[in-house]
Design a protein around this motif. Structure first.
Motif, PDB file in Angstrom:
ATOM      1  N   THR A 177       0.853  -1.184   0.000  1.00 39.16           N
ATOM      2  CA  THR A 177       0.000   0.000   0.000  1.00 39.16           C
ATOM      3  C   THR A 177       0.888   1.234   0.000  1.00 39.16           C
ATOM      4  N   LEU A 178       0.556   2.198  -0.881  1.00 39.02           N
ATOM      5  CA  LEU A 178       1.466   3.300  -1.183  1.00 39.02           C
ATOM      6  C   LEU A 178       0.753   4.636  -0.961  1.00 39.02           C
ATOM      7  N   PRO A 179       0.656   5.077   0.292  1.00 41.35           N
ATOM      8  CA  PRO A 179      -0.151   6.267   0.592  1.00 41.35           C
ATOM      9  C   PRO A 179       0.424   7.573   0.077  1.00 41.35           C
ATOM     10  N   ASP A 180       1.729   7.593  -0.265  1.00 41.02           N
ATOM     11  CA  ASP A 180       2.363   8.830  -0.730  1.00 41.02           C
ATOM     12  C   ASP A 180       2.473   8.889  -2.252  1.00 41.02           C
ATOM     13  N   ALA A 181       1.780   8.013  -2.958  1.00 38.02           N
ATOM     14  CA  ALA A 181       1.893   7.967  -4.422  1.00 38.02           C
ATOM     15  C   ALA A 181       1.583   9.335  -5.034  1.00 38.02           C
ATOM     16  N   ARG A 194       2.520   7.314  -9.257  1.00 36.76           N
ATOM     17  CA  ARG A 194       3.814   6.640  -9.120  1.00 36.76           C
ATOM     18  C   ARG A 194       4.355   6.807  -7.696  1.00 36.76           C
ATOM     19  N   SER A 195       5.194   5.854  -7.281  1.00 34.78           N
ATOM     20  CA  SER A 195       5.730   5.892  -5.922  1.00 34.78           C
ATOM     21  C   SER A 195       7.106   5.219  -5.832  1.00 34.78           C
ATOM     22  N   ILE A 196       7.160   3.933  -6.171  1.00 32.50           N
ATOM     23  CA  ILE A 196       8.399   3.163  -6.040  1.00 32.50           C
ATOM     24  C   ILE A 196       8.649   2.342  -7.296  1.00 32.50           C
TER      25      ILE A 196
END
Length: 207
Positions: A177-181, A194-196
């Motif tokens: 889960t990528l809350p800062d995307a 995008r995130s990682i």
């Protein structure tokens, strides 16, 4: 004087019955539209919009204990693990897209007492976003939250508890889960955030 029955009365009753059936059908359609009986993953993606990652029926085919590259050189091995939320690979890794991404690892019949997960990943580089939080869960249970720095590869090592593996003895379903995307451009949808980048993954006996 007695009334004379109208010869059209049976036709009127049939017409009324048809109207009643039509109304009942329309009401049923509205009810099902408001209360669709669909799988949870379908509901979350298409109706509730609570996820950007639609679960796909991939095999998770995996040789237990091997490290799978998510760079350009590992496409064939990585493809059966990518459930949803991935794009690429692009050179040095595979982009997570949206606010979550999933991996699936098929498990062998006999497992060691301790199972260990290793993920190598890196946060994308974008002005104003020096890091990305990555919340990792498996088989529906939270494992850990990692903080990846932009442009600096991070290795995440996790001992997976036996009760998590035991939820589904046939596979381990991993959710990132990528809350800062980030929306990279104006007008990008949630599914394009995008995130990682994921660089590699390994699930095997604890070392």
């Amino acid at each position: 004087m007695s009334e004379v029955a109208s010869p059209n009365r049976p036709l009127q009753l049939v017409a009324y019955g048809g109207v009643a059936l039509a109304i009942a059908f329309e009401l049923a359609v509205v009810w099902f539209a408001l209360h669709p009986q669909v799988p949870p993953d379908y509901r979350a993606y298409y109706i509730d919009h609570s996820t950007t990652c639609l679960n796909q029926p991939i095999s998770g085919d995996y040789r237990f204990g091997t490290t799978v590259s998510f760079r350009s050189d590992g496409g064939d091995q990585a493809k059966p693990l990518r459930v949803c939320g991935w794009e690429g690979p692009a050179g040095d890794g595979t982009h997570a897209v949206g606010t979550s991404a999933r991996l699936r690892f098929a498990l062998p019949g006999q497992l060691p007492d301790r199972v260990h997960l290793t993920l190598e990943l890196v946060a994308i580089t974008h002005d104003g976003y020096p890091s990305q939080h990555v919340m990792i869960s498996a088989n529906g249970k939270a494992l850990t939250t990692a903080i990846a720095l932009a442009g600096i590869p991070l290795t995440v090592d996790i001992d997976v508890p036996a009760d998590v593996v035991g939820v589904d003895p046939g596979s381990l379903d991993l959710v990132l889960t990528l809350p800062d995307a980030i929306r990279m451009a104006q007008g990008d949808s949630d599914t394009r955030m995008r995130s990682i980048k994921l660089l590699s993954a390994r699930l095997g006996p604890a070392q």
